[in-house]
Design an enzyme around this catalytic site. Structure first.
Site, short mmCIF file in Angstrom:
data_model
loop_
_atom_site.label_atom_id
_atom_site.label_comp_id
_atom_site.label_asym_id
_atom_site.label_seq_id
_atom_site.Cartn_x
_atom_site.Cartn_y
_atom_site.Cartn_z
N CYS A 58 1.07 -0.76 -0.08
CA CYS A 58 -0.10 -0.11 0.20
C CYS A 58 1.26 1.48 0.03
O CYS A 58 0.70 2.39 -0.97
CB CYS A 58 -1.20 -0.14 1.36
SG CYS A 58 -2.21 -1.31 1.16
N HIS A 108 -2.36 6.16 2.53
CA HIS A 108 -1.67 5.79 3.28
C HIS A 108 -0.09 6.24 3.96
O HIS A 108 1.05 6.06 3.13
CB HIS A 108 -1.04 4.10 2.87
CG HIS A 108 -0.75 3.68 3.77
ND1 HIS A 108 -1.03 1.62 3.89
CD2 HIS A 108 -0.09 3.80 5.32
CE1 HIS A 108 -0.32 1.78 4.46
NE2 HIS A 108 0.31 2.44 5.77
#
Length: 513
Positions: A58, A108
């Site tokens: 991610c 993220h």
């Protein structure tokens, strides 16, 4: 450069999803997927059938998506590595060119900068922004149980009315829709700035849990079974063995029903996303901005979905590393493009489509604009990938060039796959005499692009620093880096310092009809 009906810089809507396997998008969504809105978007988009993440995890994958830089350059090696504020992103490039920039959803970002070029952020992130998930190459056989994946996502797959992730994505879609309405109300201003809105969902990322209405769409379909059966541990390549251990797979007895239920929920969540995206695209059309807006559909990395017995991402196999990419440009008919490309190419492409001079972006990217491919040109540069996070013990790198993919790690034997004749990557050609010259050529390219010893040392130093800083920051007074969305309630809806007549007219769209 794209031309819009208003002959102004185009608006840009990025629709990003999480962990979407690109092999399910060979030319837009596969036929078996119930995704009418994504299929309609595909019909008017340039569809990049062989697009790859820069890193199959991610945070590093998203930092690379936004900057066009590989993880070694961003230093976002894993899900707890700080994304430095001085690295230009597409949000910086476009904002510098006059764009309004906003983010609704997940990106993220790790570290105190939670904007990275976005003027405003409509939601918090679903994941933590601190160093708590830092891997440790000094302890290669030690599993970090409290945050590493395990296969409980598989054995626990099924149906739920709501979940942590559904709650999040419902919120992401709501605020993004609200923002589109706001942007539409501002569009009558002749001095208005073009806008970039990134809407980033967390589905279909595990856990594999879907709402009943979407789960039931895939009852009994043949695609619930993987194409490649689970490979025994002692027959796996070394990196797959490391992932097996990192995911604590030996502690789980995965049945065929577990696999089918997980895949069914995953497919159901693609339909859930399609429903959300359909609502956003309908809002774009209803607010009369569709003809002035470029739409990008993308993902950060894929999911193995039980193929070879592997789950989640973290490898360079196609299910993990290949991701969908579709770009709809007003006034262009779209079409399928088969040349291998990369998420690294998105940042320069957005700048190119927005009219930003490429020499302003080129120093800050490892990718290249896709506009020449859109306009019928060709591409010869190989696609590069890096991985240096959980489940690894030293950095891995890969090159996709033509029909071949080559994977290198200093700890492992090389891997070479012919993706045309062997799309499931079952035959490693690297040890075959007839491919020795090709392996040598790839190794020459690897050596020219990467100093693997230096790369490894940089990752280890980054991890070691964070293992000092994180426990220190958690000792005593704690100030989190997580983004805190602030709303000025006194400026919302109706308040006594506002002129009611002016307010009602300004908030209506369209006005006076």
């Amino acid at each position: 450069m794209a031309q819009t009906t208003a002959s102004r810089q185009p608006n840009i809507l990025i629709l990003m999803v999480d962990q979407l396997n690109g092999t399910l998008f060979p030319d837009g969504p596969a036929d078996f997927l119930h995704a009418p809105h994504l299929k309609a978007l595909a019909a008017r988009s340039f569809r990049f059938a062989q697009n790859y993440t820069a890193s199959p995890l991610c945070a590093p994958g998203r930092a690379s998506f936004m900057t066009g830089q590989l993880p070694r350059r961003t230093r976002v090696y894993d899900n707890a590595a700080e994304f430095a504020s001085d690295i230009p992103t597409f949000a910086h490039h476009l904002r510098r060119a006059g764009y309004r920039t906003a983010l609704s959803g997940k990106m993220h970002f790790v570290g105190p900068d939670q904007l990275h070029g976005f003027e405003e952020r409509l939601t918090t992130d679903i994941y933590p922004a601190d160093f708590g998930w830092t891997p440790d190459y000094r302890r290669p056989n030690e599993r970090i149980d409290w945050w590493y994946h395990n296969l409980g996502s598989v054995t626990g797959a099924g149906v739920a009315e709501t979940s942590n992730q559904m709650e999040y994505d419902d919120e992401v879609a709501f605020f993004a829709t609200q923002k589109l309405h706001q942007l539409a109300r501002d569009s009558d201003d002749p001095e208005r700035r073009p806008w970039l809105l990134t809407v980033s969902f967390t589905h279909p990322h595990d856990p594999y849990v879907a709402r009943r209405q979407f789960f039931d769409l895939y009852q009994g379909i043949r695609e619930l079974d993987p194409q490649v059966a689970a490979i025994p541990y002692d027959e796996m390549d070394p990196h797959s063995q490391r992932l097996y251990k990192a995911n604590d797979a030996a502690q789980f007895d995965i049945s065929a029903d577990d696999v089918r239920r997980s895949r069914q929920a995953y497919f159901g969540n693609i339909s859930y996303l399609d429903d959300k995206i359909g609502g956003l695209l309908a809002t774009l059309a209803a607010t009369r901005m569709q003809d002035d807006t470029i739409v990008v559909f993308a993902s950060d990395h894929g999911d193995m979905l039980g193929e070879r017995g592997l789950w989640f991402k973290m490898s360079f196999f196609e299910g993990s590393a290949r991701v969908p990419l579709m770009i709809a440009v007003p006034g262009r008919p779209g079409g399928r493009i088969d040349a291998p490309v990369s998420n690294l190419d998105v940042a320069p492409t957005l700048g190119d489509l927005a009219g930003v001079a490429m020499d302003e972006i080129a120093p800050w990217t490892d990718g290249e604009s896709l506009v020449p491919l859109i306009e019928g040109g060709s591409r010869s540069a190989p696609v590069a990938m890096e991985y240096a996070a959980e489940g690894s013990a030293a950095p891995l790198v890969a090159l996709r060039e033509g029909r071949y993919k080559f994977v290198h790690c200093e700890l492992d034997p090389p891997q070479l796959f012919d993706l045309e004749s062997d799309p499931n990557e079952l035959s490693n050609l690297a040890g075959m005499a007839e491919h020795a010259q090709r392996v040598e050529t790839f190794m020459t390219q690897i050596a020219a692009r990467w100093d693997m010893a230096a790369f490894d040392a940089e990752v280890r130093a980054s991890q070691a620093r964070r293992h000092v800083v994180y426990p220190a920051l958690r000792n005593g007074a704690y100030f989190p880096w997580d983004f805190q969305p602030l709303q000025k309630a006194s400026e919302r809806y109706m308040r006594n310092h506002m002129d009611l007549n002016v307010l009602e007219e300004e908030k209506r769209f369209p006005r006076g009809e």
